[in-house]
Scaffold this active site. Sequence first.
Site, PDB file in Angstrom:
ATOM      1  N   SER A   1      -1.988  -2.439  -5.039  1.00  0.00           N
ATOM      2  CA  SER A   1      -3.426  -2.602  -4.824  1.00  0.00           C
ATOM      3  C   SER A   1      -4.186  -2.274  -6.097  1.00  0.00           C
ATOM      4  O   SER A   1      -3.755  -1.429  -6.896  1.00  0.00           O
ATOM      5  CB  SER A   1      -3.882  -1.667  -3.702  1.00  0.00           C
ATOM      6  OG  SER A   1      -5.291  -1.573  -3.641  1.00  0.00           O
TER       7      SER A   1
ATOM      8  N   TYR B   1      -4.656   6.455  -0.773  1.00  0.00           N
ATOM      9  CA  TYR B   1      -3.997   5.144  -0.706  1.00  0.00           C
ATOM     10  C   TYR B   1      -3.619   4.663  -2.099  1.00  0.00           C
ATOM     11  O   TYR B   1      -2.480   4.235  -2.338  1.00  0.00           O
ATOM     12  CB  TYR B   1      -4.944   4.149  -0.030  1.00  0.00           C
ATOM     13  CG  TYR B   1      -4.483   2.713  -0.041  1.00  0.00           C
ATOM     14  CD1 TYR B   1      -3.390   2.303   0.701  1.00  0.00           C
ATOM     15  CD2 TYR B   1      -5.175   1.752  -0.791  1.00  0.00           C
ATOM     16  CE1 TYR B   1      -2.971   0.977   0.706  1.00  0.00           C
ATOM     17  CE2 TYR B   1      -4.772   0.428  -0.794  1.00  0.00           C
ATOM     18  CZ  TYR B   1      -3.675   0.047  -0.042  1.00  0.00           C
ATOM     19  OH  TYR B   1      -3.267  -1.268  -0.050  1.00  0.00           O
TER      20      TYR B   1
ATOM     21  N   LYS C   1       0.196   4.046  -3.554  1.00  0.00           N
ATOM     22  CA  LYS C   1       0.622   2.761  -4.109  1.00  0.00           C
ATOM     23  C   LYS C   1       1.108   2.918  -5.551  1.00  0.00           C
ATOM     24  O   LYS C   1       2.072   2.276  -5.974  1.00  0.00           O
ATOM     25  CB  LYS C   1      -0.519   1.748  -4.030  1.00  0.00           C
ATOM     26  CG  LYS C   1      -0.738   1.165  -2.643  1.00  0.00           C
ATOM     27  CD  LYS C   1       0.467   0.371  -2.191  1.00  0.00           C
ATOM     28  CE  LYS C   1       0.222  -0.370  -0.893  1.00  0.00           C
ATOM     29  NZ  LYS C   1       1.413  -1.150  -0.470  1.00  0.00           N
TER      30      LYS C   1
END
Length: 322
Positions: free
Chosen positions: A123, A147, A151
């Site tokens: 991402s 998040y 990632k």
Amino acid sequence: MNILIIGGGGVVGQKLGRALAERGELRGEAISTITLADINDPAPIDGGAVKVETMTCNIADASSVEACVTADTVVIYLLAAIVSAHAEEDFDAGLSINLMGTLNVLQRARELGTKPVVVFTSSIAVYGGEVPDPIVDHSFLNPQTSYGAQKAMGELLLNDFSRKGFIDGRGFRLPTISVRPGKPNRAASSFMSSILREPLNGQEAVCPVEADFPHYYLSPRKCVENLIKGAEIAERDLGQNRCMMMPGRMWTIGQMIDAMTAVAGPEPATLIKWEPQPDIQAIVTGWRFDLRPEKAVTLGLSADESFEDNVRYYLEDDKPAG
């Protein structure tokens, strides 16, 4: 060739499965079986001449991954994730899926001893903080959300497993995918589809940011095309860093709404309500915007030509009948 799509119940996973089945081949080989795997049994798709199977897989459970990733698996698409706002709210769930789940899949691929191709969706949330613009492929990762951090750790694992020769990995930092069909999810970026999708379907939607808020976008159709191309890149061309930005384009919310109006007329835009939401703003304003995906472009991946294309693709591919 057998292909496994982990996250095969999601929007991108379903579209990728259909596109691969229609294509019938990948990396110069005929596709014999596509397996769609997800935490819940994915919706079946018609693969035509290609056999398409579905199964449940919890990547946080190593035994579940072992049952899913079999010895004849040649290409693994690892799309499954706990998305941004959910990972921020539930730190342990994010670690379990986004970090340990990724490690479980890579360890299982290593155990096969066949060096499968692993296509990992990362991402643009891996970027942020005190990094100078523009962001290029060699900019250091400085995520400002759990998040994004999870990632980024997945990317490091993918690189190291590839360096050791356990897998042939390649990772792509996805732009925000819009216009996504279906219902809103728990991603902080979910409104970036819903403010278009719902009005195009005759329903009201809420925009939690101002019209001049900029972001980096890609359509679901183009994302799938890039994931297929990404699996076919020769290993020698990937270099020492297997992860890169997937091409996208920068648009403000106002420009997106203007594009919707150009394609669908003025009525949908009247259904958008402007209601600031500080919790969403706190996440999305930490994301970086001046992104230059030079490596992926050189390797043949591409972005949408205009956001009007994104709107047209939704109307052609996903708008519910009636």
